[in-house]
Scaffold this active site. Structure first.
Site, short mmCIF file in Angstrom:
data_model
loop_
_atom_site.label_atom_id
_atom_site.label_comp_id
_atom_site.label_asym_id
_atom_site.label_seq_id
_atom_site.Cartn_x
_atom_site.Cartn_y
_atom_site.Cartn_z
N GLU A 185 0.76 -1.29 0.02
CA GLU A 185 -0.02 -0.13 -0.01
C GLU A 185 0.79 1.39 0.05
O GLU A 185 1.84 1.22 0.49
CB GLU A 185 -0.94 0.00 1.42
CG GLU A 185 -1.96 -0.79 1.28
CD GLU A 185 -2.54 -0.98 2.84
OE1 GLU A 185 -2.86 0.06 3.29
OE2 GLU A 185 -3.02 -2.09 3.05
N CYS B 65 -2.12 2.20 7.13
CA CYS B 65 -1.68 1.31 6.28
C CYS B 65 -1.84 -0.24 6.87
O CYS B 65 -1.93 -0.35 8.01
CB CYS B 65 -0.13 1.72 6.28
SG CYS B 65 0.33 1.89 4.67
#
Ligand code: SAH
Length: 360
Positions: free
Chosen positions: A94, A346
């Site tokens: 990510e 995240c």
């Protein structure tokens, strides 16, 4: 000729790219055309400034391995963009592009997964799969910029992974992203966040890069920190803060402390007073550099991760914590939450994606 250890074109330093180009029978100056084009996100066959045969030779010698956008979420609230990138081996990572008044910041991942085991963090749940190459870290910046069509002015290494646990590739990334022939982001616009890897901090301080170091502290007593951050059993709070003081002496660069507020674990007024006491005595005992250590604490209400059950304190408790720090001379700000509608913290998107894939 020095041996090239990298396996993708984007990971190469300009000198290494030049060596590769020469070894393919091409003139060295081609590297000066290829390096900037690679850093704009082009693969050799898309480059209009080299011949088709040069592009073919280069691609046969080494792949570019540009990740693909697997998923993209845009916050309707503040324009934050979250990317799930698919790597050449199918693994996903990510990255987040955040918009601030002073420009765009990209938060990059440094590993696929993480082996640090912090209790509140989604990225570490499945352990570490592998390190990212320097090129795979760089590609996140290039792709976020190419996709939005906007310049990236700041970088934070705060995505999935522990940067110090992938030291060589992270250092290579820092030098590449700073290179004036490429993206050219100044070191002063880069922050690296670590869970407290003291060997890494001490090593990085000798590289002489004026980046900002960010320390994920989250608890000030060894008893509490041992429970939520296993790395504390390897390097305890006092060893960590001693390394921070040395970092400041060596670089003159300020350090920011991250403190995730978890209800019932580390967020009472007594925890705040203890934190202030520990920071003041470890870092401000003896003023040097003619000034006091500039302590700044970022307070981050923990983002609930369904697997952990940990929750943030309410707004009143958060404000009381902040005020207790300020009373003891410690500047603290509560981190504004960006992308609240897209789960922008995240590790969670990657986990969701993995779970969905394993169901099919
Ligand atoms: N491994 C590095 C960088 C990645 S984590 C580090 O530990 O610093 C980036 C930041 O997000 C760290 O401060 C980390 O502690 C924090 N973090 C992780 N999970 C979180 C959560 N669920 N809520 C709030 N902050 C979290």
């Amino acid at each position: 000729m020095t041996e090239i250890t990298q396996t993708d074109l984007l990971s190469l330093y300009p000198e290494e790219l030049a060596e590769l180009v020469v070894s393919l029978g091409e003139p060295k100056f081609r590297a000066g055309q290829i390096f900037p084009a690679l850093h704009k996100g082009l693969v050799p066959r898309e480059m209009t400034n080299i011949s088709k045969s040069t592009a073919e030779k280069l691609e046969a010698a080494m792949p570019t391995r540009m990740p693909a956008i697997e998923q993209k979420l845009v916050s309707q609230v503040d324009g934050t963009v979250k990317y799930l990138f698919r790597l050449h081996d199918g693994e996903c990572i990510e990255s987040v592009l955040m918009r601030y008044n002073h420009g765009n910041t990209v938060c990059v991942s440094t590993q696929v997964g993480c082996r640090m085991g912090c209790a509140f963090c989604a990225s570490t749940i499945g352990g570490k799969i592998r390190d990212l190459s320097a090129g795979e870290i760089l590609a996140q910046v290039i792709l976020a910029s190419a996709d939005t069509g906007e310049r990236v002015s700041n970088i934070v290494l705060m995505g999935i992974g522990e940067p110090m646990d992938n030291y060589e590739n992270v250092l290579r990334f820092l030098r590449l992203v700073n290179d004036e022939r490429g993206i050219c982001i100044g070191y002063r616009h880069i922050s690296l966040s670590t869970c407290g890897h003291v060997d890494g901090i001490r090593r990085l301080m000798k590289e002489n890069l004026p980046i900002t170091l960010s320390i994920s502290l989250h608890a000030a007593s060894d008893e509490a920190r041992d429970k939520i951050m296993p790395i504390n059993r390897r390097w305890n709070v006092s060893e960590l803060l001693a390394a921070c003081l040395d970092w400041w002496h060596a670089t003159g660069r300020r350090i920011s402390f991250e403190y995730t507020l978890i209800d019932g674990h580390n967020s009472s007024p007594a925890d705040a007073a203890f934190l202030a006491g520990v920071l003041n005595s470890a870092l401000r005992g003896k003023p040097s550099r003619g000034e006091k250590f500039p302590i700044h604490v970022n307070l981050i209400p923990v983002n609930p991760v369904k697997e952990t059950g940990l929750m943030p304190p309410n707004a009143e408790k958060i404000e009381a914590f902040r005020a207790a720090l300020e009373k003891k001379g410690i500047r603290a700000t509560v981190r504004r939450k960006l992308g609240p509608d897209i789960n922008a913290s995240c590790g969670q998107l990657r986990r969701q994606h993995k779970e969905e894939k394993s169901k099919n």
